[in-house]
Design a protein around this motif. Structure first.
Motif, PDB file in Angstrom:
ATOM      1  N   LYS A 169      -7.008   1.729  -2.431  1.00  0.00           N
ATOM      2  CA  LYS A 169      -8.247   1.058  -1.861  1.00  0.00           C
ATOM      3  C   LYS A 169      -8.147  -0.321  -1.798  1.00  0.00           C
ATOM      4  O   LYS A 169      -8.478  -0.772  -0.865  1.00  0.00           O
ATOM      5  CB  LYS A 169      -9.430   1.949  -2.352  1.00  0.00           C
ATOM      6  CG  LYS A 169     -10.639   1.543  -1.923  1.00  0.00           C
ATOM      7  CD  LYS A 169     -11.845   1.916  -2.372  1.00  0.00           C
ATOM      8  CE  LYS A 169     -13.208   1.642  -1.873  1.00  0.00           C
ATOM      9  NZ  LYS A 169     -13.238   0.100  -1.287  1.00  0.00           N
ATOM     10  N   GLU A 170      -7.744  -0.923  -3.064  1.00  0.00           N
ATOM     11  CA  GLU A 170      -7.598  -2.411  -3.378  1.00  0.00           C
ATOM     12  C   GLU A 170      -6.753  -2.991  -2.093  1.00  0.00           C
ATOM     13  O   GLU A 170      -7.235  -3.888  -1.697  1.00  0.00           O
ATOM     14  CB  GLU A 170      -7.139  -2.711  -4.728  1.00  0.00           C
ATOM     15  CG  GLU A 170      -8.212  -2.308  -5.820  1.00  0.00           C
ATOM     16  CD  GLU A 170      -7.717  -2.564  -7.094  1.00  0.00           C
ATOM     17  OE1 GLU A 170      -8.375  -2.629  -8.211  1.00  0.00           O
ATOM     18  OE2 GLU A 170      -6.297  -2.580  -7.316  1.00  0.00           O
ATOM     19  N   GLN A 193      -5.904  -1.508   0.585  1.00  0.00           N
ATOM     20  CA  GLN A 193      -6.632  -1.441   2.114  1.00  0.00           C
ATOM     21  C   GLN A 193      -7.880  -2.580   2.309  1.00  0.00           C
ATOM     22  O   GLN A 193      -7.939  -2.984   3.152  1.00  0.00           O
ATOM     23  CB  GLN A 193      -6.951  -0.095   2.114  1.00  0.00           C
ATOM     24  CG  GLN A 193      -7.564   0.048   3.528  1.00  0.00           C
ATOM     25  CD  GLN A 193      -6.404  -0.095   4.813  1.00  0.00           C
ATOM     26  OE1 GLN A 193      -5.351   0.494   4.639  1.00  0.00           O
ATOM     27  NE2 GLN A 193      -6.846  -1.009   5.676  1.00  0.00           N
ATOM     28  N   ASP A 194      -8.459  -2.685   1.102  1.00  0.00           N
ATOM     29  CA  ASP A 194      -9.528  -3.598   1.256  1.00  0.00           C
ATOM     30  C   ASP A 194      -9.065  -5.177   1.738  1.00  0.00           C
ATOM     31  O   ASP A 194      -9.392  -5.728   2.368  1.00  0.00           O
ATOM     32  CB  ASP A 194     -10.260  -3.701  -0.051  1.00  0.00           C
ATOM     33  CG  ASP A 194     -11.157  -2.317  -0.233  1.00  0.00           C
ATOM     34  OD1 ASP A 194     -11.264  -1.548   0.841  1.00  0.00           O
ATOM     35  OD2 ASP A 194     -11.712  -2.333  -1.259  1.00  0.00           O
ATOM     36  N   ASP A 228      -7.808  -5.300   5.229  1.00  0.00           N
ATOM     37  CA  ASP A 228      -8.964  -5.452   6.049  1.00  0.00           C
ATOM     38  C   ASP A 228      -9.533  -6.910   6.095  1.00  0.00           C
ATOM     39  O   ASP A 228      -9.900  -7.402   7.310  1.00  0.00           O
ATOM     40  CB  ASP A 228     -10.268  -4.500   5.717  1.00  0.00           C
ATOM     41  CG  ASP A 228      -9.560  -3.034   5.834  1.00  0.00           C
ATOM     42  OD1 ASP A 228      -8.801  -2.511   6.778  1.00  0.00           O
ATOM     43  OD2 ASP A 228     -10.363  -2.155   5.215  1.00  0.00           O
ATOM     44  N   LYS A 229      -9.800  -7.398   4.905  1.00  0.00           N
ATOM     45  CA  LYS A 229     -10.109  -8.770   4.734  1.00  0.00           C
ATOM     46  C   LYS A 229      -9.161  -9.773   5.578  1.00  0.00           C
ATOM     47  O   LYS A 229      -9.700 -10.584   6.396  1.00  0.00           O
ATOM     48  CB  LYS A 229     -10.230  -8.950   3.282  1.00  0.00           C
ATOM     49  CG  LYS A 229     -11.264  -8.596   2.670  1.00  0.00           C
ATOM     50  CD  LYS A 229     -11.320  -9.052   1.166  1.00  0.00           C
ATOM     51  CE  LYS A 229     -12.257  -8.285   0.190  1.00  0.00           C
ATOM     52  NZ  LYS A 229     -12.350  -9.012  -1.019  1.00  0.00           N
ATOM     53  N   LYS A 262       0.873  -1.235   0.034  1.00  0.00           N
ATOM     54  CA  LYS A 262       0.009  -0.118   0.062  1.00  0.00           C
ATOM     55  C   LYS A 262       0.866   1.152   0.058  1.00  0.00           C
ATOM     56  O   LYS A 262       0.586   2.098  -0.723  1.00  0.00           O
ATOM     57  CB  LYS A 262      -0.962  -0.048   1.200  1.00  0.00           C
ATOM     58  CG  LYS A 262      -2.049   1.254   1.360  1.00  0.00           C
ATOM     59  CD  LYS A 262      -2.740   1.239   2.574  1.00  0.00           C
ATOM     60  CE  LYS A 262      -3.366   2.514   2.580  1.00  0.00           C
ATOM     61  NZ  LYS A 262      -3.995   2.660   3.917  1.00  0.00           N
TER      62      LYS A 262
END
Length: 61
Positions: A42-43, A45-46, A49-50, A22
């Protein structure tokens, strides 16, 4: 659990690696547009998060 299965330590390593990915996306200056750069950040970070959510399920056992 054997060495072929993911464990919490593996997930922590993946999270750390994704955070560096990131940061690389954030620092890269040759994206075709600012919107594309934000999409890549964002990808990353997503997925971070997962993996964090997945790690929490491992911690419940």
């Amino acid at each position: 659990m054997d060495d072929k299965e993911l464990n919490v330590s593996d997930l922590e390593f993946i999270i750390e690696s994704l955070r560096y990915t990131k940061m690389a996306f954030e620092d890269y200056e040759k994206y075709p547009s600012y919107e594309y750069k934000q999409k890549r950040v964002k990808e990353a970070q997503d997925v971070i998060d997962k993996v964090i959510r997945l790690k929490k399920t491992f911690s419940e056992f």
